[in-house]
Motif scaffolding. Structure first.
Motif, PDB file in Angstrom:
ATOM      1  N   GLU A  41      -6.191 -43.262  -2.739  1.00  0.00           N
ATOM      2  CA  GLU A  41      -5.800 -42.428  -1.618  1.00  0.00           C
ATOM      3  C   GLU A  41      -5.949 -43.224  -0.334  1.00  0.00           C
ATOM      4  OE1 GLU A  41      -8.041 -38.835   0.322  1.00  0.00           O
ATOM      5  OE2 GLU A  41      -6.914 -38.133  -1.428  1.00  0.00           O
ATOM      6  N   SER A  42      -4.970 -43.087   0.524  1.00  0.00           N
ATOM      7  CA  SER A  42      -5.000 -43.768   1.806  1.00  0.00           C
ATOM      8  C   SER A  42      -6.098 -43.169   2.680  1.00  0.00           C
ATOM      9  CB  SER A  42      -3.651 -43.617   2.507  1.00  0.00           C
ATOM     10  OG  SER A  42      -3.725 -44.079   3.838  1.00  0.00           O
ATOM     11  N   SER A  48       0.057 -39.273   2.095  1.00  0.00           N
ATOM     12  CA  SER A  48       1.030 -40.226   1.558  1.00  0.00           C
ATOM     13  C   SER A  48       0.715 -40.471   0.085  1.00  0.00           C
ATOM     14  CB  SER A  48       0.989 -41.549   2.330  1.00  0.00           C
ATOM     15  OG  SER A  48      -0.260 -42.197   2.137  1.00  0.00           O
ATOM     16  N   LEU A  50       0.948 -43.339  -3.334  1.00  0.00           N
ATOM     17  CA  LEU A  50       1.004 -44.759  -3.673  1.00  0.00           C
ATOM     18  C   LEU A  50       2.363 -45.067  -4.290  1.00  0.00           C
ATOM     19  CD1 LEU A  50      -0.708 -47.323  -3.596  1.00  0.00           C
ATOM     20  CD2 LEU A  50      -1.344 -46.845  -5.956  1.00  0.00           C
ATOM     21  N   GLU A  59       2.381 -49.887  -1.985  1.00  0.00           N
ATOM     22  CA  GLU A  59       1.971 -49.448  -0.652  1.00  0.00           C
ATOM     23  C   GLU A  59       1.914 -47.932  -0.597  1.00  0.00           C
ATOM     24  OE1 GLU A  59       5.019 -51.271   1.638  1.00  0.00           O
ATOM     25  OE2 GLU A  59       6.557 -49.884   1.014  1.00  0.00           O
ATOM     26  N   PHE A  60       1.170 -47.413   0.364  1.00  0.00           N
ATOM     27  CA  PHE A  60       1.165 -45.976   0.604  1.00  0.00           C
ATOM     28  C   PHE A  60       2.390 -45.663   1.446  1.00  0.00           C
ATOM     29  CE2 PHE A  60      -3.328 -46.732  -0.278  1.00  0.00           C
ATOM     30  CZ  PHE A  60      -3.532 -45.761  -1.239  1.00  0.00           C
TER      31      PHE A  60
END
Length: 138
Positions: A41-42, A48, A50, A59-60
């Motif tokens: 998780e960002s 957002s 993954l 990237e997220f």
């Protein structure tokens, strides 16, 4: 949901042909492989998802699903976290577009949308059929 409908249709067809129903090897009550691991998780944007394009592009992100007319004017848009598969958003985007623009004649999609569920629902509505990778109105 679709799996249950499909299994019921297959079992009915097998019964009509004098065959036994298929064994239910799905054990939905058992944890899936890898279910105990932590999801990434960002820290700056937890909504957002993954997005994984390849081994080198992770990237997220968010993904925008856009339906356009023949002049590329946007008719509808849906934004989801980057880890949501294309086929999961198709129903929402297609239904909204056809409701708002009932004169839709053709829906062109890439291979990410070629799933049994999309084929089934489009065939059942008698609204669209698949031909050479393009969903066209009947």
């Amino acid at each position: 949901m679709y799996d249950d409908q499909l299994r019921a249709e297959i079992d009915a067809d097998r019964a009509a042909h004098g065959k036994k129903p298929l064994k239910d090897d799905d054990h939905d009550d058992e944890p899936k492989h890898g279910s105990g691991r932590m999801a990434k998780e960002s820290t700056s944007d937890p909504e957002s998802g993954l997005f994984v394009k390849s081994d080198h592009k992770v990237e997220f992100a968010y993904t925008a699903y856009v339906s356009c007319d023949e002049h590329n004017f946007v008719l509808n848009c849906e934004v989801t976290p980057g880890n949501v598969h294309d086929s999961k958003v198709f129903d929402t985007v297609c239904e909204r577009t056809v409701e708002a623009f009932p004169d839709v004649e053709t829906v062109a999609v890439d291979a990410g949308y070629k799933t049994p569920w999309i084929c089934k629902t489009m065939g059942e509505t008698c609204r669209l059929h698949i031909k050479s990778g393009i969903l066209s109105q009947l």
